[in-house]
Design a protein around this motif. Sequence first.
Motif, PDB file in Angstrom:
ATOM      1  N   GLN A  78       0.826  -1.207   0.000  1.00  0.00           N
ATOM      2  CA  GLN A  78       0.000   0.000   0.000  1.00  0.00           C
ATOM      3  C   GLN A  78       0.862   1.260   0.000  1.00  0.00           C
ATOM      4  N   LEU A  95      -3.569 -12.427   6.623  1.00  0.00           N
ATOM      5  CA  LEU A  95      -4.574 -12.421   5.568  1.00  0.00           C
ATOM      6  C   LEU A  95      -4.977 -10.969   5.366  1.00  0.00           C
ATOM      7  N   TYR A  96      -4.856 -10.479   4.142  1.00  0.00           N
ATOM      8  CA  TYR A  96      -5.177  -9.084   3.869  1.00  0.00           C
ATOM      9  C   TYR A  96      -6.363  -9.021   2.912  1.00  0.00           C
ATOM     10  N   CYS A  97      -7.458  -8.394   3.339  1.00  0.00           N
ATOM     11  CA  CYS A  97      -8.640  -8.291   2.489  1.00  0.00           C
ATOM     12  C   CYS A  97      -8.496  -7.094   1.559  1.00  0.00           C
ATOM     13  N   GLU A 105      -4.972 -12.753  11.126  1.00  0.00           N
ATOM     14  CA  GLU A 105      -3.756 -13.535  11.318  1.00  0.00           C
ATOM     15  C   GLU A 105      -4.028 -15.020  11.354  1.00  0.00           C
ATOM     16  N   PHE A 106      -2.990 -15.796  11.137  1.00  0.00           N
ATOM     17  CA  PHE A 106      -3.082 -17.233  11.334  1.00  0.00           C
ATOM     18  C   PHE A 106      -1.706 -17.730  11.754  1.00  0.00           C
ATOM     19  N   LYS A 132       1.855 -13.893   3.232  1.00  0.00           N
ATOM     20  CA  LYS A 132       0.660 -13.058   3.137  1.00  0.00           C
ATOM     21  C   LYS A 132      -0.305 -13.683   2.154  1.00  0.00           C
ATOM     22  N   ILE A 133      -1.558 -13.737   2.574  1.00  0.00           N
ATOM     23  CA  ILE A 133      -2.601 -14.234   1.686  1.00  0.00           C
ATOM     24  C   ILE A 133      -3.525 -13.070   1.369  1.00  0.00           C
ATOM     25  N   TYR A 134      -3.626 -12.741   0.100  1.00  0.00           N
ATOM     26  CA  TYR A 134      -4.499 -11.651  -0.343  1.00  0.00           C
ATOM     27  C   TYR A 134      -5.796 -12.236  -0.862  1.00  0.00           C
ATOM     28  N   GLY A 135      -6.875 -11.526  -0.660  1.00  0.00           N
ATOM     29  CA  GLY A 135      -8.145 -12.010  -1.176  1.00  0.00           C
ATOM     30  C   GLY A 135      -9.304 -11.264  -0.549  1.00  0.00           C
ATOM     31  N   ARG A 136     -10.408 -11.969  -0.344  1.00  0.00           N
ATOM     32  CA  ARG A 136     -11.588 -11.316   0.207  1.00  0.00           C
ATOM     33  C   ARG A 136     -11.999 -12.015   1.491  1.00  0.00           C
ATOM     34  N   CYS A 137     -12.202 -11.221   2.537  1.00  0.00           N
ATOM     35  CA  CYS A 137     -12.545 -11.803   3.830  1.00  0.00           C
ATOM     36  C   CYS A 137     -13.986 -12.314   3.825  1.00  0.00           C
ATOM     37  N   ALA A 138     -14.320 -13.077   4.847  1.00  0.00           N
ATOM     38  CA  ALA A 138     -15.643 -13.706   4.919  1.00  0.00           C
ATOM     39  C   ALA A 138     -16.745 -12.652   4.848  1.00  0.00           C
ATOM     40  N   THR A 141     -17.114 -11.202   1.383  1.00  0.00           N
ATOM     41  CA  THR A 141     -17.677 -12.199   0.476  1.00  0.00           C
ATOM     42  C   THR A 141     -19.190 -12.278   0.683  1.00  0.00           C
TER      43      THR A 141
ATOM     44  N   GLY B 123     -12.183 -18.829   6.248  1.00  0.00           N
ATOM     45  CA  GLY B 123     -13.319 -18.277   5.523  1.00  0.00           C
ATOM     46  C   GLY B 123     -12.907 -17.214   4.536  1.00  0.00           C
ATOM     47  N   PHE B 124     -11.685 -17.328   4.078  1.00  0.00           N
ATOM     48  CA  PHE B 124     -11.095 -16.309   3.222  1.00  0.00           C
ATOM     49  C   PHE B 124     -11.110 -16.801   1.782  1.00  0.00           C
ATOM     50  N   ASP B 125     -11.456 -15.904   0.863  1.00  0.00           N
ATOM     51  CA  ASP B 125     -11.466 -16.264  -0.554  1.00  0.00           C
ATOM     52  C   ASP B 125     -10.192 -15.702  -1.184  1.00  0.00           C
ATOM     53  N   PRO B 126      -9.162 -16.536  -1.339  1.00  0.00           N
ATOM     54  CA  PRO B 126      -7.841 -16.025  -1.700  1.00  0.00           C
ATOM     55  C   PRO B 126      -7.698 -15.725  -3.193  1.00  0.00           C
ATOM     56  N   THR B 127      -7.022 -14.631  -3.511  1.00  0.00           N
ATOM     57  CA  THR B 127      -6.691 -14.349  -4.908  1.00  0.00           C
ATOM     58  C   THR B 127      -5.235 -14.712  -5.198  1.00  0.00           C
ATOM     59  N   HIS B 128      -4.346 -14.381  -4.260  1.00  0.00           N
ATOM     60  CA  HIS B 128      -2.970 -14.828  -4.449  1.00  0.00           C
ATOM     61  C   HIS B 128      -2.196 -14.880  -3.142  1.00  0.00           C
ATOM     62  N   VAL B 130       1.626 -14.815  -1.086  1.00  0.00           N
ATOM     63  CA  VAL B 130       2.956 -14.221  -1.135  1.00  0.00           C
ATOM     64  C   VAL B 130       3.811 -14.846  -0.050  1.00  0.00           C
TER      65      VAL B 130
END
Lengths: 153, 153
Positions: A78, A95-97, A105-106, A132-138, A141, B123-128, B130
């Motif tokens: 960012q 985990l970054y939404c 975190e995990f 780091k896992i990028y995506g959309r949080c619950a 979604t 519950g995360f929908d991952p896109t990618h 890192v």
Amino acid sequence: MGDEVQIFEEYLKKHALHLTAPRETVLRTIFGTHEHFTADDLIAHLGRAGTPVSKATVYRTLALLSECNLLIEHDFGQGKKYYEHASELQHHGHLYCSDCGRISEFYDPKLNGLQEKIARQEGFDPTHFVVKIYGRCADCTAKRNRREAESTA
Amino acid sequence: MGDEVQIFEEYLKKHALHLTAPRETVLRTIFGTHEHFTADDLIAHLGRAGTPVSKATVYRTLALLSECNLLIEHDFGQGKKYYEHASELQHHGHLYCSDCGRISEFYDPKLNGLQEKIARQEGFDPTHFVVKIYGRCADCTAKRNRREAESTA
DNA sequence: GTGACATTGAGACTCAGTCTCAGTCTCAAC
DNA sequence: GTTGAGACTGAGACTGAGTCTCAATGTCAC
Ligand SMILES: [Zn+2]
Ligand SMILES: [Zn+2]
Ligand SMILES: [Zn+2]
Ligand SMILES: [Zn+2]
């Protein structure tokens, strides 16, 4: 809580530095409240709390706290850094939404072992690992699904 | 190599955009030479090659190429973004040497599976994903060992 | 107290990246 | 082939996170 003060004080002493009032204010604010925060968050927070500390000093103190391993820096692409307490369970991943910017975190010990092994295989002497896992949080979604259902209805 | 041109052209057409000369220059330069590069690297390279493209256009083209998945963005906490071809083996991780800044790669399918699993659990929908390992590369470790041996001798 | 040196805040500065805008190009419709 | 909608461009203004400078101030050992 007093723990950090002590560690910081020792680190400062070792480097012929002093635990001054602004430094202590920053330290107590960080370890009294925040979890994942940016320098700007912190500066604003300090201002609102009636204990303003200059930008320069805040950045200098953040650097010191990172050096003595009380804080960890994170970058989510960012263009600004996030900080978090290093005392929490170590080596966790994030985990970054991408929708709402929320950071969660995990922790998975298998991941850590795997990374250590990979580094050694590559002749690499690792200092730290970042997952780091990028995506959309619950939540996002769910929100999106609801919106879609509505628009189709 | 012609592959990227085609993919890009299709993407542009789909969005009512054109493959203009500057865009093609950028595309060919990227896929003809670089591996891990920054926007600034690219701008300098284009200038030296006698085919200058303005900063604004370079950034705009990089954004387009990322959108159509020909490029991947990376952030190593240096306050600037690195780019690399997305065509290479997917989902690989990076080793970043804090001493010399060299970036190397690794691939481990187990790591990918593990991350996918973790994301689902949360519950995360991952896109990618890192994965970055920071530390000291083999060369820098050797250099440092040599220097230490000398100073002790 | 004095001198060496650490510390501070204000604001100038850097640098990657974005935005604006006026001039230009493209293309499809007439 | 003219025209108009809208894509495209480069120059340079702008933004925003982070760093640096500097003069004023605080700290401590002597
Ligand atoms: Zn979200
Ligand atoms: Zn965390
Ligand atoms: Zn190295
Ligand atoms: Zn790579």
